[in-house]
Scaffold this motif. Sequence first.
Motif, PDB file in Angstrom:
ATOM      1  N   LEU A 122       5.632 -24.818 -12.473  1.00 50.23           N
ATOM      2  CA  LEU A 122       6.771 -24.068 -11.658  1.00 50.23           C
ATOM      3  C   LEU A 122       6.150 -23.693 -10.552  1.00 50.23           C
ATOM      4  N   SER A 123       7.019 -23.954  -9.192  1.00 48.02           N
ATOM      5  CA  SER A 123       6.730 -23.397  -8.158  1.00 48.02           C
ATOM      6  C   SER A 123       7.928 -23.175  -7.235  1.00 48.02           C
ATOM      7  N   ALA A 124       7.766 -22.629  -6.104  1.00 49.45           N
ATOM      8  CA  ALA A 124       8.875 -22.117  -5.211  1.00 49.45           C
ATOM      9  C   ALA A 124       9.011 -22.721  -3.868  1.00 49.45           C
ATOM     10  N   GLN A 125       9.887 -23.058  -3.384  1.00 52.46           N
ATOM     11  CA  GLN A 125      10.128 -23.559  -1.860  1.00 52.46           C
ATOM     12  C   GLN A 125      11.107 -22.655  -1.230  1.00 52.46           C
ATOM     13  N   PRO A 126      10.928 -22.429  -0.001  1.00 50.78           N
ATOM     14  CA  PRO A 126       9.694 -22.367   0.676  1.00 50.78           C
ATOM     15  C   PRO A 126       8.551 -21.739   0.165  1.00 50.78           C
ATOM     16  N   SER A 127       8.664 -20.598  -0.580  1.00 46.83           N
ATOM     17  CA  SER A 127       7.686 -19.684  -0.981  1.00 46.83           C
ATOM     18  C   SER A 127       8.321 -18.832  -1.866  1.00 46.83           C
ATOM     19  N   PRO A 128       7.177 -18.363  -2.720  1.00 48.13           N
ATOM     20  CA  PRO A 128       7.701 -17.094  -3.657  1.00 48.13           C
ATOM     21  C   PRO A 128       7.991 -16.000  -3.254  1.00 48.13           C
ATOM     22  N   VAL A 129       7.717 -15.797  -1.842  1.00 48.47           N
ATOM     23  CA  VAL A 129       8.202 -14.470  -0.943  1.00 48.47           C
ATOM     24  C   VAL A 129       9.359 -14.904  -0.125  1.00 48.47           C
ATOM     25  N   VAL A 130      10.431 -14.287  -0.575  1.00 49.74           N
ATOM     26  CA  VAL A 130      11.555 -14.874   0.308  1.00 49.74           C
ATOM     27  C   VAL A 130      12.382 -13.340   0.830  1.00 49.74           C
ATOM     28  N   ALA A 131      13.014 -13.699   2.086  1.00 48.95           N
ATOM     29  CA  ALA A 131      13.584 -12.636   2.481  1.00 48.95           C
ATOM     30  C   ALA A 131      15.119 -12.446   1.744  1.00 48.95           C
ATOM     31  N   SER A 168      14.336 -22.189  -4.042  1.00 49.43           N
ATOM     32  CA  SER A 168      14.404 -23.119  -5.125  1.00 49.43           C
ATOM     33  C   SER A 168      13.208 -22.852  -5.767  1.00 49.43           C
ATOM     34  N   LEU A 169      13.469 -23.006  -7.218  1.00 46.68           N
ATOM     35  CA  LEU A 169      12.208 -23.056  -8.178  1.00 46.68           C
ATOM     36  C   LEU A 169      12.357 -24.256  -8.926  1.00 46.68           C
ATOM     37  N   SER A 170      11.177 -25.064  -8.716  1.00 43.51           N
ATOM     38  CA  SER A 170      11.082 -26.473  -9.241  1.00 43.51           C
ATOM     39  C   SER A 170      10.270 -26.315 -10.553  1.00 43.51           C
ATOM     40  N   CYS A 171      10.720 -27.101 -11.699  1.00 46.21           N
ATOM     41  CA  CYS A 171      10.330 -27.099 -12.969  1.00 46.21           C
ATOM     42  C   CYS A 171       9.883 -28.479 -12.935  1.00 46.21           C
ATOM     43  N   GLY A 172       8.546 -28.931 -13.043  1.00 42.87           N
ATOM     44  CA  GLY A 172       7.983 -30.407 -12.819  1.00 42.87           C
ATOM     45  C   GLY A 172       7.127 -30.818 -14.333  1.00 42.87           C
ATOM     46  N   SER A 173       7.172 -31.966 -14.889  1.00 39.93           N
ATOM     47  CA  SER A 173       6.765 -32.330 -15.961  1.00 39.93           C
ATOM     48  C   SER A 173       6.545 -33.945 -15.750  1.00 39.93           C
ATOM     49  N   ASP A 174       5.503 -34.300 -16.626  1.00 38.75           N
ATOM     50  CA  ASP A 174       5.028 -35.772 -16.713  1.00 38.75           C
ATOM     51  C   ASP A 174       5.992 -36.359 -17.493  1.00 38.75           C
ATOM     52  N   CYS A 203       9.321 -21.474 -16.739  1.00 39.36           N
ATOM     53  CA  CYS A 203      10.193 -22.553 -17.369  1.00 39.36           C
ATOM     54  C   CYS A 203       9.684 -23.439 -18.380  1.00 39.36           C
ATOM     55  N   TYR A 204      10.629 -24.122 -19.125  1.00 37.15           N
ATOM     56  CA  TYR A 204      10.188 -24.713 -20.267  1.00 37.15           C
ATOM     57  C   TYR A 204      10.940 -26.191 -20.275  1.00 37.15           C
TER      58      TYR A 204
END
Length: 287
Positions: free
Chosen positions: A132-141, A147-153, A202-203
């Motif tokens: 789980l990652s955040a774009q552009p950053s987990p700190v936002v005004a 956007s939060l991206s949930c990635g898997s193989d 995320c799951y």
Amino acid sequence: MGGGAQTPALTALLCLGLCRVPGDGAQAGTLPKPSIWADPGPLVAIGSPVTLWCQGSLQAEVYHMYTESGRHPWEARPQQDSRHKASFSVITSMSSHDTGQYCCVYWTLLGHSQPSDPLTLVVTGMFPAPSLSAQPSPVVASGENVSLSCGSDEAGTAHLLKEGGAGPLHSLEARYSHGAGLWQATFLLGPVDSTQRGIYRCYRADTNKPHVWSLPSDPLQLEVSGGPEPSSPSHPQPGSPTAPAPEDHSLENLIRIGVAGLVLLGIGLLLADAWYSHKRTRAAGQQ
């Protein structure tokens, strides 16, 4: 708990978005529906126990629990100390076979209640955890988008949850992309405000097994800066509108004035008494 106990009016149950219990004439489902919940919660780690609760009426004689799979109902009697609810410890080791929707009804001398709203049980820990990652950053005004991206193989369905939230966040703008060997679901949040700060996970679930989930991703802390914040104490200057008002010491001053007044009153009474005593003594001597 009589797992095989049934009544003629409750021989089957359909849980297709709404639980439905076959009726027994005019009295069927005339009583208010009960509530249903899972303890410790509807997301259950594989192999863990879960207790299902059904809460209905003080007049309830028996409670029945059903599943969408059409298995026989479980039966439970009301709690001794509280007749309006019953517990069903029917799952001692959670597995994929225990997932799905559950409903309950209760019976009184007047008939059975309407079915509860369906409760969905999900098993977690069946697959490796996604990222789980955040774009552009987990700190936002505040007011901006993130956007939060949930990635898997592996391909599948993504579920985003906020710690302390009511349930999965279903975003209509969630989109899936397959690139660089990663299957990714993107959840768009925004414009964000302070209520959206918190911990997210995320799951991943297989598309054909919607109630069988992976391990949770590592937690992601989303911070929202700016926007309305709780007011903090400042350092006012003397004479400013926020400077401490003189009334802060008025009570102490009133107490001091009151004590001084009592002392003066006492002294005055003593002097008056002495004056009258002296006057009486002189009058007696002249006689």
